[in-house]
Design a protein around this motif. Structure first.
Motif, PDB file in Angstrom:
ATOM      1  N   VAL A  97      49.729  36.168  39.732  1.00 60.98           N
ATOM      2  CA  VAL A  97      50.078  35.174  39.934  1.00 60.98           C
ATOM      3  C   VAL A  97      51.415  34.875  40.988  1.00 60.98           C
ATOM      4  CG1 VAL A  97      51.355  34.664  37.827  1.00 60.98           C
ATOM      5  CG2 VAL A  97      50.394  32.815  39.008  1.00 60.98           C
ATOM      6  N   TRP A  98      50.974  34.286  42.147  1.00 61.20           N
ATOM      7  CA  TRP A  98      52.061  34.226  42.845  1.00 61.20           C
ATOM      8  C   TRP A  98      51.960  33.023  43.775  1.00 61.20           C
ATOM      9  CZ3 TRP A  98      49.661  39.247  44.110  1.00 61.20           C
ATOM     10  CH2 TRP A  98      48.555  39.103  45.196  1.00 61.20           C
ATOM     11  N   ASP A  99      53.035  32.460  44.542  1.00 59.59           N
ATOM     12  CA  ASP A  99      53.226  31.219  45.100  1.00 59.59           C
ATOM     13  C   ASP A  99      51.913  31.274  46.263  1.00 59.59           C
ATOM     14  OD1 ASP A  99      55.685  31.165  43.709  1.00 59.59           O
ATOM     15  OD2 ASP A  99      56.901  30.878  45.617  1.00 59.59           O
ATOM     16  N   GLY A 100      50.980  30.127  46.281  1.00 56.76           N
ATOM     17  CA  GLY A 100      49.973  30.161  47.376  1.00 56.76           C
ATOM     18  C   GLY A 100      48.827  30.702  46.887  1.00 56.76           C
ATOM     19  N   GLY A 101      48.788  31.732  45.582  1.00 63.92           N
ATOM     20  CA  GLY A 101      47.430  32.410  45.115  1.00 63.92           C
ATOM     21  C   GLY A 101      46.773  32.977  46.171  1.00 63.92           C
ATOM     22  N   SER A 102      45.439  32.918  46.495  1.00 64.01           N
ATOM     23  CA  SER A 102      44.733  33.718  47.138  1.00 64.01           C
ATOM     24  C   SER A 102      44.809  33.374  48.631  1.00 64.01           C
ATOM     25  CB  SER A 102      43.251  33.691  47.084  1.00 64.01           C
ATOM     26  OG  SER A 102      42.740  32.349  46.999  1.00 64.01           O
ATOM     27  N   SER A 103      45.726  32.265  49.013  1.00 60.05           N
ATOM     28  CA  SER A 103      45.968  31.834  50.526  1.00 60.05           C
ATOM     29  C   SER A 103      47.078  32.657  50.832  1.00 60.05           C
ATOM     30  CB  SER A 103      46.536  30.223  50.531  1.00 60.05           C
ATOM     31  OG  SER A 103      47.596  30.304  49.963  1.00 60.05           O
ATOM     32  N   GLN A 104      47.676  33.752  50.106  1.00 59.90           N
ATOM     33  CA  GLN A 104      48.723  34.515  50.627  1.00 59.90           C
ATOM     34  C   GLN A 104      48.276  35.947  50.392  1.00 59.90           C
ATOM     35  OE1 GLN A 104      51.492  33.412  52.279  1.00 59.90           O
ATOM     36  NE2 GLN A 104      50.655  31.413  52.132  1.00 59.90           N
ATOM     37  N   LEU A 105      47.139  36.303  50.631  1.00 62.32           N
ATOM     38  CA  LEU A 105      46.776  37.790  50.221  1.00 62.32           C
ATOM     39  C   LEU A 105      47.567  38.555  51.326  1.00 62.32           C
ATOM     40  CD1 LEU A 105      43.025  37.092  49.774  1.00 62.32           C
ATOM     41  CD2 LEU A 105      44.724  37.427  48.060  1.00 62.32           C
ATOM     42  N   GLU A 106      47.599  38.368  52.453  1.00 56.38           N
ATOM     43  CA  GLU A 106      48.092  39.352  53.600  1.00 56.38           C
ATOM     44  C   GLU A 106      49.620  39.678  53.051  1.00 56.38           C
ATOM     45  OE1 GLU A 106      47.323  41.782  56.065  1.00 56.38           O
ATOM     46  OE2 GLU A 106      46.116  40.087  56.189  1.00 56.38           O
ATOM     47  N   ALA A 107      50.369  38.633  52.587  1.00 57.49           N
ATOM     48  CA  ALA A 107      51.889  38.980  52.183  1.00 57.49           C
ATOM     49  C   ALA A 107      51.893  39.798  51.096  1.00 57.49           C
ATOM     50  CB  ALA A 107      52.229  37.433  51.754  1.00 57.49           C
ATOM     51  N   HIS A 108      50.806  39.994  50.229  1.00 58.64           N
ATOM     52  CA  HIS A 108      50.742  40.788  48.978  1.00 58.64           C
ATOM     53  C   HIS A 108      49.935  42.095  49.266  1.00 58.64           C
ATOM     54  CE1 HIS A 108      53.405  37.925  46.565  1.00 58.64           C
ATOM     55  NE2 HIS A 108      52.762  36.969  47.417  1.00 58.64           N
ATOM     56  N   ALA A 109      49.302  42.264  50.483  1.00 61.98           N
ATOM     57  CA  ALA A 109      48.290  43.431  50.434  1.00 61.98           C
ATOM     58  C   ALA A 109      48.761  44.763  49.953  1.00 61.98           C
ATOM     59  CB  ALA A 109      48.030  43.386  52.327  1.00 61.98           C
ATOM     60  N   LYS A 110      50.201  44.901  50.066  1.00 60.51           N
ATOM     61  CA  LYS A 110      50.448  46.382  49.543  1.00 60.51           C
ATOM     62  C   LYS A 110      50.242  46.323  48.286  1.00 60.51           C
ATOM     63  CE  LYS A 110      54.322  49.416  49.626  1.00 60.51           C
ATOM     64  NZ  LYS A 110      55.893  49.651  49.858  1.00 60.51           N
ATOM     65  N   TRP A 111      50.811  45.281  47.449  1.00 58.79           N
ATOM     66  CA  TRP A 111      50.453  45.181  45.827  1.00 58.79           C
ATOM     67  C   TRP A 111      49.077  45.410  45.508  1.00 58.79           C
ATOM     68  CZ3 TRP A 111      47.862  42.449  42.483  1.00 58.79           C
ATOM     69  CH2 TRP A 111      48.351  42.753  41.244  1.00 58.79           C
ATOM     70  N   ILE A 112      48.134  44.609  46.251  1.00 59.70           N
ATOM     71  CA  ILE A 112      46.656  44.791  45.778  1.00 59.70           C
ATOM     72  C   ILE A 112      46.294  46.126  46.030  1.00 59.70           C
ATOM     73  CG2 ILE A 112      44.524  43.673  46.693  1.00 59.70           C
ATOM     74  CD1 ILE A 112      45.929  41.054  47.450  1.00 59.70           C
ATOM     75  N   GLU A 113      46.481  46.920  47.222  1.00 64.35           N
ATOM     76  CA  GLU A 113      45.917  48.063  47.512  1.00 64.35           C
ATOM     77  C   GLU A 113      46.364  48.955  46.605  1.00 64.35           C
ATOM     78  OE1 GLU A 113      47.043  48.278  51.671  1.00 64.35           O
ATOM     79  OE2 GLU A 113      45.579  46.502  52.227  1.00 64.35           O
ATOM     80  N   GLU A 114      47.822  49.021  46.393  1.00 67.32           N
ATOM     81  CA  GLU A 114      48.409  50.127  45.426  1.00 67.32           C
ATOM     82  C   GLU A 114      47.820  49.941  44.035  1.00 67.32           C
ATOM     83  OE1 GLU A 114      52.675  50.079  45.502  1.00 67.32           O
ATOM     84  OE2 GLU A 114      52.640  51.088  47.464  1.00 67.32           O
ATOM     85  N   THR A 115      47.498  48.673  43.516  1.00 66.73           N
ATOM     86  CA  THR A 115      47.331  48.219  42.226  1.00 66.73           C
ATOM     87  C   THR A 115      45.822  48.923  42.056  1.00 66.73           C
ATOM     88  OG1 THR A 115      48.674  46.548  42.132  1.00 66.73           O
ATOM     89  CG2 THR A 115      46.755  46.680  40.538  1.00 66.73           C
ATOM     90  N   CYS A 116      44.817  48.864  42.870  1.00 63.14           N
ATOM     91  CA  CYS A 116      43.628  49.294  43.043  1.00 63.14           C
ATOM     92  C   CYS A 116      43.576  50.769  43.331  1.00 63.14           C
ATOM     93  CB  CYS A 116      42.588  48.599  44.137  1.00 63.14           C
ATOM     94  SG  CYS A 116      42.437  46.905  44.127  1.00 63.14           S
ATOM     95  N   ALA A 117      44.521  51.384  44.066  1.00 59.88           N
ATOM     96  CA  ALA A 117      44.592  52.809  44.237  1.00 59.88           C
ATOM     97  C   ALA A 117      45.061  53.506  42.962  1.00 59.88           C
ATOM     98  CB  ALA A 117      45.419  53.179  45.250  1.00 59.88           C
ATOM     99  N   SER A 118      45.429  52.836  41.869  1.00 61.21           N
ATOM    100  CA  SER A 118      45.819  53.412  40.679  1.00 61.21           C
ATOM    101  C   SER A 118      44.797  53.150  39.858  1.00 61.21           C
ATOM    102  CB  SER A 118      47.235  52.555  40.211  1.00 61.21           C
ATOM    103  OG  SER A 118      46.790  51.366  39.812  1.00 61.21           O
ATOM    104  N   GLY A 119      43.668  52.685  40.171  1.00 60.35           N
ATOM    105  CA  GLY A 119      42.492  52.601  38.986  1.00 60.35           C
ATOM    106  C   GLY A 119      42.585  51.435  38.348  1.00 60.35           C
ATOM    107  N   ARG A 120      43.156  50.322  38.656  1.00 59.38           N
ATOM    108  CA  ARG A 120      43.446  49.076  38.083  1.00 59.38           C
ATOM    109  C   ARG A 120      42.687  47.956  38.832  1.00 59.38           C
ATOM    110  NH1 ARG A 120      46.807  49.107  33.739  1.00 59.38           N
ATOM    111  NH2 ARG A 120      46.347  46.872  33.622  1.00 59.38           N
ATOM    112  N   LEU A 121      42.124  46.936  38.204  1.00 57.89           N
ATOM    113  CA  LEU A 121      41.575  45.883  38.921  1.00 57.89           C
ATOM    114  C   LEU A 121      42.808  44.976  39.209  1.00 57.89           C
ATOM    115  CD1 LEU A 121      38.101  44.077  37.843  1.00 57.89           C
ATOM    116  CD2 LEU A 121      40.167  42.624  38.317  1.00 57.89           C
ATOM    117  N   ALA A 122      42.734  44.365  40.355  1.00 54.44           N
ATOM    118  CA  ALA A 122      43.803  43.435  40.668  1.00 54.44           C
ATOM    119  C   ALA A 122      42.868  42.063  40.700  1.00 54.44           C
ATOM    120  CB  ALA A 122      44.466  43.665  42.070  1.00 54.44           C
ATOM    121  N   MET A 123      43.551  41.272  39.876  1.00 54.29           N
ATOM    122  CA  MET A 123      42.839  39.753  39.592  1.00 54.29           C
ATOM    123  C   MET A 123      44.067  38.799  40.030  1.00 54.29           C
ATOM    124  SD  MET A 123      41.299  38.385  36.284  1.00 54.29           S
ATOM    125  CE  MET A 123      41.109  36.516  35.894  1.00 54.29           C
ATOM    126  N   VAL A 124      43.759  38.131  41.382  1.00 46.32           N
ATOM    127  CA  VAL A 124      44.757  37.261  41.966  1.00 46.32           C
ATOM    128  C   VAL A 124      44.173  36.044  41.621  1.00 46.32           C
ATOM    129  CG1 VAL A 124      45.448  36.161  44.087  1.00 46.32           C
ATOM    130  CG2 VAL A 124      45.063  38.805  43.992  1.00 46.32           C
TER     131      VAL A 124
END
Length: 663
Positions: free
Chosen positions: A482-509
């Motif tokens: 949960v972050w400011d702007g939610g899914s309208s701010q995916l690009e700003a949090h792209a690194k977190w999403i990609e690293e979370t998924c790469a670790s084998g977790r599901l990232a639920m924005v």
């Protein structure tokens, strides 16, 4: 890369209308509660009981009243001669080292005490000595009334952020009100607390004047002054007659305007108690009330007409139906000459016992600089240890910090979590989640699934679930973000999403209420929905009147997202984590504290504490209502939440995403 996902809407549901509809329906239920309570009043004793409940309810909603037993220490710093009257320049202390400035208009030739009127100014920077309010004072004093015109906080000679060296104030009037008013709310207060107290102490001062009959004191004001007048009408039994202008309406009519409320007009929980503007007027029965209204006002004219109509029977219980009326001028939002004339006639009749024609004395305004009570034009920097409302907030904060620290840790934690649970969970219309997919896609070797579900009856939530495409079909651990702007701010949090998924977790924005595709419709493409007095402030204002808050609703949304995850076929319910970033990280931390299913929480780039924010004189007001739980600091602050989460083994350091978190 994420641009297409950031702009995707939700099919099959009108989600952009849901928040306005939900707020309006909630307000209408509260209004119906009030209508039923007022309709049930059958006699004077029931009316008096309701009036007592209004006063007690108001005081509770604004945070309680400061003491009124401190010395006023009044002084007259000069006198100006007017046309048939004199103006005394008065300074007094409603609270120690809080200096209020006022002009007292005294008719010539007084030989005995007489009626007086307290004029409470609206949002004019010059306040008591601007042309509009000076003119009203002249009309009133020419009838033979004593008149006291008071500078509100942040106006006239009371700029709280005035710099004596540069002789500049970075903010005044509405801007100052909103700045310090928002900082009042986590303390469980409203700016109305201080404005009402200033007015009550002004009445205390009038009662000491030999020219004034203490049982014949009236009050009037327009716009913000009408708000202050309304507060006095509900609270101070000494008021003999009142003429509120440019404020009286009711919540259902006001909601149709789409306007936000000024800081002193936020009374958290007032609607939840079943009170509305009808009760403001009712509180005065059977004392005379004339509502001053303009037909082209942003305050809809239907409001005062309705409020007078439903209240008339309470005056008729006393055989005084004619003592309640509304005077209308075909004009815009201001204290017009016809309104001033009508107020003068009204108070002349009820405070002086005169029904003769109004005096035709010529109005000769006095130059503003001659009406100043201070030499510099401002109390800050001139009067010793002069306090602003910002300073009062800091002192109030210190008081609550001492009270919290005096409690044993276990008791403090228990009380705080119980309070938080009640604020977040109480009175929610719990419903089945009924989750369903709403589309999907692929980005950067990740599958993306959009989901929607019901957080509350009438409020859908939404998320984007990201996971490594190679892990499709597996039951995955999940991190809900949960972050400011939610899914309208995916690009700003792209690194977190990609690293979370790469670790084998599901990232639920998560998109909680009013965020991302759930943001309500804009009136125009240039609208800024999160600015001060913008669209989201309007909805948050109403939630606070209803005893709720955007922060509480969105924390509940996070809890419902945890519930969704725990019941999803593609998620491992034994490993649910939360991640928060920015101001909205508070929702993740508080949800983790309330829900045992959350294994841990990481919060980045968030506020250190709400207390630190209150101590800041200047801050970005954008979306600042979204993290406010009214009254929270009477129980706990964010460092307490961190400590309690750490005790539970749930807290990860507020730092960039690390392998410890995503592993």
């Amino acid at each position: 890369m994420y641009e297409n996902l950031e702009n995707v809407g939700i099919a099959h549901f009108d989600v952009k209308s849901q928040l306005p509809r939900w707020v309006y329906e909630s307000a209408m239920r509260a209004a119906e509660k009030g209508e039923q309570a007022r309709s049930a009043i059958k006699d004077k004793s029931m009316l008096k009981q309701r009036q007592m409940e209004i006063r007690e309810g108001l005081e509770r909603c604004i945070g309680g009243m400061p003491s009124s037993d401190t010395p006023l220490n009044p002084r007259v710093t000069g006198t100006v001669e007017g046309n048939g009257f004199r103006v005394e320049k008065v300074i007094f202390e409603p609270r120690p080292h809080v200096y209020a400035t006022a002009n007292l208009y005294v008719p010539d030739g007084l030989t005995e005490p007489r009626g007086a009127v307290l004029l409470l100014c609206g949002h004019r920077e010059q306040a008591k000595h601007c042309d509009e309010y000076q003119t009203v004072c002249h009309y009133l004093v020419h009838t033979g009334l004593v008149v006291m015109s008071l500078d509100p906080i942040g106006q006239g000679e009371r700029f709280g952020f005035y710099d004596p060296e540069s002789k500049q104030a970075p903010m005044t009037s509405v801007t100052e009100h909103e700045n310090v008013g928002r900082q009042c709310m986590p303390l469980g207060d409203s700016l109305a607390r201080y404005m009402l107290h200033d007015a009550v102490r002004a009445i205390d001062y009038l009662c000491t004047r030999p020219e004034v009959d203490p049982i014949r004191i009236g009050v009037t004001g327009h716009s913000g002054g009408g708000t202050q007048t309304s507060l006095v009408m509900m609270y101070d039994h000494r008021i003999a007659a009142a003429a509120p202008g440019g404020f009286i309406m009711n919540r259902p009519y006001f909601l149709l305007t789409g306007k936000a409320q000024d800081a002193e007009q936020k009374w958290p929980g007032f609607s939840a108690l079943g009170f509305d503007h009808e009760d403001i007027v009712m509180a005065m029965a059977p004392r005379p009330v004339r509502i001053l209204a303009t037909t082209y006002d942003s305050v809809p004219i239907e409001g005062p007409r309705h409020t007078v109509a439903v209240n008339r029977r309470f005056w008729e219980m006393y055989g005084r139906g004619e003592d309640l009326d509304v005077f209308e001028d075909e004009n815009v939002h201001r204290f017009t000459i016809p309104l001033a004339h009508a107020a003068a006639q009204f108070f002349s009749k009820h405070l002086l016992g005169r029904t003769d024609e109004y005096s035709n004395e010529e109005i000769k305004l006095i130059p503003a600089e001659q009406l100043r009570c201070t030499q510099s034009g401002q109390v800050i920097g001139e009067l010793e240890n002069a306090k602003s409302t910002h300073v009062e907030n800091r002192e109030r904060l210190a008081k609550f910090e001492r009270s919290r620290e005096a409690l044993p840790e276990d008791e403090r934690k228990k009380r705080s979590i119980e309070w938080l649970r009640m604020r977040v969970l109480s009175d929610r219309q719990h419903c089945d989640l009924n989750p369903r997919p709403s589309g999907g896609g692929e980005v950067a070797n990740m599958w993306v699934i959009r989901k929607i579900w019901w957080s509350q009856t009438g409020l859908l939530n939404h998320c984007l679930q990201f996971f490594d495409s190679k892990l499709a079909g597996n039951k995955l651990p999940v991190t809900i973000a949960v972050w400011d702007g939610g899914s309208s701010q995916l690009e700003a949090h792209a690194k977190w999403i990609e690293e979370t998924c790469a670790s084998g977790r599901l990232a639920m924005v998560l998109n909680p209420t009013g965020i991302g595709p759930l943001l309500p419709h804009l009136n125009s493409p240039t609208d800024k929905p999160f600015k001060r007095f913008g669209m989201m402030d309007r909805y948050t204002d109403e939630m606070m009147w209803l005893g709720d808050s955007m922060a509480a609703i969105r924390t509940y949304d996070v809890l419902r997202a945890v519930e969704l995850a725990a019941g999803s076929s593609n998620i491992d319910p034994s490993d649910i984590r939360l991640y928060g970033s920015g101001r909205y990280a508070i929702y993740a931390g508080l949800a983790a504290l309330l829900d045992e299913r959350v294994q841990n929480v990481c919060m980045e780039n968030r506020m250190n504490s709400i207390s630190d924010w209150i101590k800041e004189p200047f801050y970005d007001e954008t979306d600042s209502l979204s993290f406010i739980f009214p009254g929270m600091l009477r129980y706990f602050d964010l460092p307490d939440v961190d400590r309690w989460l750490a005790e539970q083994g749930k807290l990860y350091d507020s730092s960039p995403v690390s392998s410890d978190f995503v592993s």
